[in-house]
Scaffold this motif. Structure first.
Motif, PDB file in Angstrom:
ATOM      1  N   LEU A 156     111.642 -93.274  44.211  1.00 45.10           N
ATOM      2  CA  LEU A 156     112.056 -92.017  44.829  1.00 45.10           C
ATOM      3  C   LEU A 156     113.069 -91.311  43.940  1.00 45.10           C
ATOM      4  CD1 LEU A 156     112.608 -92.901  48.606  1.00 45.10           C
ATOM      5  CD2 LEU A 156     110.764 -91.544  47.635  1.00 45.10           C
ATOM      6  N   THR A 157     112.914 -90.028  43.804  1.00 41.29           N
ATOM      7  CA  THR A 157     113.896 -89.230  43.069  1.00 41.29           C
ATOM      8  C   THR A 157     114.644 -88.277  43.996  1.00 41.29           C
ATOM      9  OG1 THR A 157     112.206 -87.573  42.546  1.00 41.29           O
ATOM     10  CG2 THR A 157     112.578 -89.328  40.928  1.00 41.29           C
ATOM     11  N   GLN A 158     114.197 -88.185  45.232  1.00 41.58           N
ATOM     12  CA  GLN A 158     114.802 -87.288  46.211  1.00 41.58           C
ATOM     13  C   GLN A 158     116.203 -87.752  46.589  1.00 41.58           C
ATOM     14  OE1 GLN A 158     112.463 -87.020  49.785  1.00 41.58           O
ATOM     15  NE2 GLN A 158     113.920 -85.735  50.873  1.00 41.58           N
ATOM     16  N   LYS A 159     117.068 -86.796  46.912  1.00 34.28           N
ATOM     17  CA  LYS A 159     118.383 -87.092  47.458  1.00 34.28           C
ATOM     18  C   LYS A 159     118.349 -86.814  48.962  1.00 34.28           C
ATOM     19  CE  LYS A 159     119.841 -88.039  43.364  1.00 34.28           C
ATOM     20  NZ  LYS A 159     120.055 -89.450  42.939  1.00 34.28           N
ATOM     21  N   PHE A 160     119.168 -87.548  49.710  1.00 34.75           N
ATOM     22  CA  PHE A 160     119.118 -87.474  51.168  1.00 34.75           C
ATOM     23  C   PHE A 160     120.482 -87.112  51.755  1.00 34.75           C
ATOM     24  CE2 PHE A 160     115.663 -90.112  49.789  1.00 34.75           C
ATOM     25  CZ  PHE A 160     114.612 -89.799  50.643  1.00 34.75           C
ATOM     26  N   GLY A 161     120.442 -86.399  52.863  1.00 29.29           N
ATOM     27  CA  GLY A 161     121.672 -86.023  53.547  1.00 29.29           C
ATOM     28  C   GLY A 161     122.227 -87.116  54.435  1.00 29.29           C
ATOM     29  N   LEU A 162     121.404 -88.140  54.672  1.00 28.40           N
ATOM     30  CA  LEU A 162     121.796 -89.252  55.535  1.00 28.40           C
ATOM     31  C   LEU A 162     121.073 -90.504  55.057  1.00 28.40           C
ATOM     32  CD1 LEU A 162     122.933 -90.518  58.195  1.00 28.40           C
ATOM     33  CD2 LEU A 162     120.973 -89.498  59.380  1.00 28.40           C
ATOM     34  N   VAL A 163     121.825 -91.579  54.832  1.00 31.13           N
ATOM     35  CA  VAL A 163     121.247 -92.853  54.403  1.00 31.13           C
ATOM     36  C   VAL A 163     121.844 -93.972  55.247  1.00 31.13           C
ATOM     37  CG1 VAL A 163     120.875 -94.465  52.502  1.00 31.13           C
ATOM     38  CG2 VAL A 163     121.038 -92.005  52.023  1.00 31.13           C
ATOM     39  N   THR A 164     120.987 -94.815  55.827  1.00 30.03           N
ATOM     40  CA  THR A 164     121.472 -95.989  56.545  1.00 30.03           C
ATOM     41  C   THR A 164     120.982 -97.252  55.841  1.00 30.03           C
ATOM     42  OG1 THR A 164     119.572 -95.972  58.088  1.00 30.03           O
ATOM     43  CG2 THR A 164     121.592 -94.842  58.794  1.00 30.03           C
ATOM     44  N   LEU A 165     121.786 -98.307  55.953  1.00 31.91           N
ATOM     45  CA  LEU A 165     121.452 -99.594  55.334  1.00 31.91           C
ATOM     46  C   LEU A 165     121.788-100.715  56.304  1.00 31.91           C
ATOM     47  CD1 LEU A 165     120.691-101.362  52.844  1.00 31.91           C
ATOM     48  CD2 LEU A 165     123.094-101.202  52.145  1.00 31.91           C
ATOM     49  N   LEU A 166     120.798-101.569  56.564  1.00 30.76           N
ATOM     50  CA  LEU A 166     120.977-102.750  57.416  1.00 30.76           C
ATOM     51  C   LEU A 166     120.137-103.861  56.791  1.00 30.76           C
ATOM     52  CD1 LEU A 166     120.397-102.919  61.315  1.00 30.76           C
ATOM     53  CD2 LEU A 166     120.579-104.852  59.762  1.00 30.76           C
ATOM     54  N   ILE A 167     120.792-104.847  56.167  1.00 30.78           N
ATOM     55  CA  ILE A 167     120.047-105.870  55.442  1.00 30.78           C
ATOM     56  C   ILE A 167     120.861-107.160  55.338  1.00 30.78           C
ATOM     57  CG2 ILE A 167     120.885-105.132  53.169  1.00 30.78           C
ATOM     58  CD1 ILE A 167     117.253-106.259  53.918  1.00 30.78           C
ATOM     59  N   GLY A 168     120.165-108.292  55.411  1.00 32.45           N
ATOM     60  CA  GLY A 168     120.838-109.566  55.181  1.00 32.45           C
ATOM     61  C   GLY A 168     120.395-110.706  56.067  1.00 32.45           C
ATOM     62  N   VAL A 169     119.726-110.405  57.179  1.00 33.96           N
ATOM     63  CA  VAL A 169     119.384-111.494  58.092  1.00 33.96           C
ATOM     64  C   VAL A 169     118.442-112.502  57.436  1.00 33.96           C
ATOM     65  CG1 VAL A 169     117.392-110.344  59.187  1.00 33.96           C
ATOM     66  CG2 VAL A 169     118.696-112.076  60.445  1.00 33.96           C
TER      67      VAL A 169
END
Length: 215
Positions: free
Chosen positions: A77-90
């Motif tokens: 992806l080269t697009q930029k976003f106004g909102l980014v969420t991250l949930l990782i690790g389980v």
């Protein structure tokens, strides 16, 4: 005069793009796509008058931090976003991967998320890892539930430390996830993942931080 039933227009003409990064908790395993937390968050923000695009989701059940990062690179992806969420690790915890590796890879993912947000720290939102050990599946897994909780806490300590060190938003959804021990309506049909009701609770926890930035 505005119709009182119509949400006020906020940032009219400006569509907010949204990228959600994660694993089964982001896609809402065992749920219709419209009931996962990114979709529910989008719908809730729209009721506030925000013009939010449908979420672009990069997430798959079973992914660890390294698998998520590999998938992101593959998407190119080269697009930029106004909102980014991250949930990782389980899945790092589930597979018994090291905390040292998790810290390194999570820090890299934070930087990736920040890059997608065009370097704007205010537009990246991290959620803690839910505790699968208290689910019916966890109870019947043959693994010690308290040990699972302790390990989840250790992974969350890392992701919270690294998130706050970068000055990013952190939302702790883990305590709420532990309510499934006495509230089976919070569990999805597979007995392991979470119901739409729980995803809505995550949105309720996350939304104030998002609104503070985007309103």
């Amino acid at each position: 005069m505005n119709d009182p039933k119509t949400p006020p227009a906020i940032n009219p003409g400006h569509k907010i793009t949204y990228l959600a990064l994660g694993d089964s908790y982001t896609i809402g395993e065992s749920l219709p796509v419209e009931n996962n937390f990114p979709s529910l968050l989008t719908a809730s923000l729209r009721t506030e008058g925000l013009d939010v695009a449908a979420p672009n989701i990069i997430a798959t059940t079973g992914w660890t931090t390294s698998e998520l990062q590999a998938a992101i690179k593959k998407e190119a992806l080269t697009q930029k976003f106004g909102l980014v969420t991250l949930l990782i690790g389980v899945n790092n915890q589930y597979r018994g991967e090291s905390l040292i590796t998790y810290r390194k890879e999570f820090k890299e993912l934070l930087q990736t998320a920040l890059d997608f947000a065009d370097g704007n720290k205010n537009h990246v939102f991290v959620l803690s890892i839910p505790d699968w050990g208290v689910t019916p599946y966890g109870a019947g897994s043959g693994r010690d539930q308290q040990n699972i909780s302790n390990e989840i806490n250790a992974f969350n300590l890392i992701n919270k430390e690294e998130t706050l060190a970068l000055g990013l938003s952190y939302t702790d959804i883990t305590p709420g996830s532990r309510k499934v021990a006495s509230g089976l309506d919070l569990v999805a049909s597979d007995g392991l993942h979470y119901s739409a009701k729980m995803h809505a609770e995550w949105v309720a926890s996350l939304k104030p931080a998002v609104m503070k930035v985007l309103k």
